[in-house]
Design a protein around this motif. Structure first.
Motif, PDB file in Angstrom:
ATOM      1  N   LEU A  68      27.770  -2.684 -75.776  1.00  0.00           N
ATOM      2  CA  LEU A  68      27.729  -1.999 -74.497  1.00  0.00           C
ATOM      3  C   LEU A  68      27.274  -0.565 -74.742  1.00  0.00           C
ATOM      4  N   ILE A  69      26.381  -0.074 -73.900  1.00  0.00           N
ATOM      5  CA  ILE A  69      25.893   1.297 -74.016  1.00  0.00           C
ATOM      6  C   ILE A  69      26.224   2.028 -72.730  1.00  0.00           C
ATOM      7  N   LEU A  70      26.804   3.213 -72.866  1.00  0.00           N
ATOM      8  CA  LEU A  70      27.181   4.031 -71.723  1.00  0.00           C
ATOM      9  C   LEU A  70      26.373   5.326 -71.730  1.00  0.00           C
ATOM     10  N   PRO A  71      26.073   5.852 -70.543  1.00  0.00           N
ATOM     11  CA  PRO A  71      25.375   7.140 -70.489  1.00  0.00           C
ATOM     12  C   PRO A  71      26.293   8.260 -70.961  1.00  0.00           C
ATOM     13  N   ASP A  72      25.696   9.385 -71.344  1.00  0.00           N
ATOM     14  CA  ASP A  72      26.524  10.527 -71.732  1.00  0.00           C
ATOM     15  C   ASP A  72      27.053  11.241 -70.491  1.00  0.00           C
ATOM     16  N   ALA A  73      27.925  12.200 -70.687  1.00  0.00           N
ATOM     17  CA  ALA A  73      28.598  12.879 -69.578  1.00  0.00           C
ATOM     18  C   ALA A  73      27.649  13.709 -68.730  1.00  0.00           C
ATOM     19  N   GLU A  74      26.483  14.042 -69.239  1.00  0.00           N
ATOM     20  CA  GLU A  74      25.521  14.852 -68.494  1.00  0.00           C
ATOM     21  C   GLU A  74      24.562  14.006 -67.650  1.00  0.00           C
ATOM     22  N   ALA A  75      24.766  12.705 -67.616  1.00  0.00           N
ATOM     23  CA  ALA A  75      23.883  11.827 -66.843  1.00  0.00           C
ATOM     24  C   ALA A  75      23.919  12.234 -65.366  1.00  0.00           C
ATOM     25  N   THR A  76      22.756  12.236 -64.751  1.00  0.00           N
ATOM     26  CA  THR A  76      22.658  12.616 -63.348  1.00  0.00           C
ATOM     27  C   THR A  76      22.934  11.422 -62.438  1.00  0.00           C
ATOM     28  N   LEU A  77      23.131  11.733 -61.187  1.00  0.00           N
ATOM     29  CA  LEU A  77      23.332  10.702 -60.181  1.00  0.00           C
ATOM     30  C   LEU A  77      22.154   9.735 -60.176  1.00  0.00           C
ATOM     31  N   HIS A  78      20.950  10.264 -60.224  1.00  0.00           N
ATOM     32  CA  HIS A  78      19.745   9.433 -60.243  1.00  0.00           C
ATOM     33  C   HIS A  78      19.728   8.519 -61.474  1.00  0.00           C
ATOM     34  N   GLU A  79      20.061   9.061 -62.641  1.00  0.00           N
ATOM     35  CA  GLU A  79      20.052   8.265 -63.876  1.00  0.00           C
ATOM     36  C   GLU A  79      21.085   7.145 -63.827  1.00  0.00           C
ATOM     37  N   VAL A  80      22.280   7.448 -63.365  1.00  0.00           N
ATOM     38  CA  VAL A  80      23.332   6.427 -63.304  1.00  0.00           C
ATOM     39  C   VAL A  80      22.995   5.389 -62.237  1.00  0.00           C
ATOM     40  N   ARG A  81      22.420   5.817 -61.145  1.00  0.00           N
ATOM     41  CA  ARG A  81      22.002   4.873 -60.105  1.00  0.00           C
ATOM     42  C   ARG A  81      20.994   3.868 -60.687  1.00  0.00           C
ATOM     43  N   GLU A  82      20.019   4.366 -61.457  1.00  0.00           N
ATOM     44  CA  GLU A  82      19.048   3.479 -62.101  1.00  0.00           C
ATOM     45  C   GLU A  82      19.720   2.574 -63.120  1.00  0.00           C
ATOM     46  N   TRP A  83      20.663   3.138 -63.876  1.00  0.00           N
ATOM     47  CA  TRP A  83      21.407   2.378 -64.883  1.00  0.00           C
ATOM     48  C   TRP A  83      22.115   1.197 -64.218  1.00  0.00           C
ATOM     49  N   LEU A  84      22.777   1.466 -63.101  1.00  0.00           N
ATOM     50  CA  LEU A  84      23.493   0.418 -62.375  1.00  0.00           C
ATOM     51  C   LEU A  84      22.528  -0.611 -61.791  1.00  0.00           C
ATOM     52  N   ALA A  85      21.375  -0.154 -61.311  1.00  0.00           N
ATOM     53  CA  ALA A  85      20.383  -1.070 -60.744  1.00  0.00           C
ATOM     54  C   ALA A  85      19.818  -2.002 -61.807  1.00  0.00           C
ATOM     55  N   ASP A  86      19.727  -1.523 -63.047  1.00  0.00           N
ATOM     56  CA  ASP A  86      19.214  -2.345 -64.139  1.00  0.00           C
ATOM     57  C   ASP A  86      20.208  -3.411 -64.583  1.00  0.00           C
ATOM     58  N   ASN A  87      21.472  -3.245 -64.224  1.00  0.00           N
ATOM     59  CA  ASN A  87      22.514  -4.203 -64.595  1.00  0.00           C
ATOM     60  C   ASN A  87      22.498  -5.349 -63.574  1.00  0.00           C
ATOM     61  N   THR A  88      21.848  -6.428 -63.939  1.00  0.00           N
ATOM     62  CA  THR A  88      21.680  -7.546 -63.009  1.00  0.00           C
ATOM     63  C   THR A  88      22.982  -8.300 -62.716  1.00  0.00           C
ATOM     64  N   SER A  89      24.027  -8.078 -63.514  1.00  0.00           N
ATOM     65  CA  SER A  89      25.289  -8.769 -63.271  1.00  0.00           C
ATOM     66  C   SER A  89      26.025  -8.177 -62.090  1.00  0.00           C
ATOM     67  N   GLY A  90      25.679  -6.930 -61.705  1.00  0.00           N
ATOM     68  CA  GLY A  90      26.359  -6.277 -60.590  1.00  0.00           C
ATOM     69  C   GLY A  90      27.760  -5.833 -60.916  1.00  0.00           C
ATOM     70  N   GLU A  91      28.075  -5.702 -62.199  1.00  0.00           N
ATOM     71  CA  GLU A  91      29.445  -5.368 -62.621  1.00  0.00           C
ATOM     72  C   GLU A  91      29.636  -3.888 -62.931  1.00  0.00           C
ATOM     73  N   GLY A  92      28.721  -3.029 -62.578  1.00  0.00           N
ATOM     74  CA  GLY A  92      28.861  -1.622 -62.911  1.00  0.00           C
ATOM     75  C   GLY A  92      28.496  -1.377 -64.344  1.00  0.00           C
ATOM     76  N   LEU A  93      29.039  -0.329 -64.932  1.00  0.00           N
ATOM     77  CA  LEU A  93      28.748  -0.005 -66.327  1.00  0.00           C
ATOM     78  C   LEU A  93      29.556  -0.848 -67.298  1.00  0.00           C
ATOM     79  N   ILE A  94      30.753  -1.260 -66.858  1.00  0.00           N
ATOM     80  CA  ILE A  94      31.687  -2.012 -67.710  1.00  0.00           C
ATOM     81  C   ILE A  94      31.753  -3.459 -67.238  1.00  0.00           C
ATOM     82  N   PRO A  95      31.538  -4.411 -68.139  1.00  0.00           N
ATOM     83  CA  PRO A  95      31.633  -5.825 -67.729  1.00  0.00           C
ATOM     84  C   PRO A  95      33.073  -6.238 -67.437  1.00  0.00           C
ATOM     85  N   GLY A  96      33.213  -7.164 -66.526  1.00  0.00           N
ATOM     86  CA  GLY A  96      34.531  -7.741 -66.278  1.00  0.00           C
ATOM     87  C   GLY A  96      35.217  -7.282 -65.053  1.00  0.00           C
TER      88      GLY A  96
END
Length: 96
Positions: A68-96
């Motif tokens: 599992l890879i997480l963004p660093d604390a300086e990640a922007t809203l735009h970056e995290v939004r893209e990160w979540l959109a890339d996660n096809t499982s729809g589970e957020g950053l953390i699975p489960g």
């Protein structure tokens, strides 16, 4: 499970740690949905602090793939939004 925080390092976490991490993950998703950059930073900082608190650091000289890879604390809203959109499982950053 090995979790990487971008630009920082890796930690080994037991599966039991993920329940607490999911609470932070929900806060991150709420902040992204509401467009609240300040709340996102607070929630992301909390998530990463929890990974560091409950995890065991993987030595720098160890070569291990991250589960599992997480963004660093300086990640922007735009970056995290893209990160979540890339996660096809729809589970957020953390699975489960």
């Amino acid at each position: 499970m090995i979790v990487r925080i971008l630009n920082e390092g890796q930690w080994t976490l037991d599966e039991s740690a993920f329940a607490a991490l999911n609470a932070h993950d929900e806060e991150i998703e709420t902040a992204v949905d509401s467009g609240d950059e300040t709340e996102l930073t607070r929630a992301l900082t909390g998530l990463l602090a929890e990974v560091r608190r409950v995890g065991t650091p993987v030595p720098d000289d160890s070569l291990a793939d991250s589960d599992l890879i997480l963004p660093d604390a300086e990640a922007t809203l735009h970056e995290v939004r893209e990160w979540l959109a890339d996660n096809t499982s729809g589970e957020g950053l953390i699975p489960g």
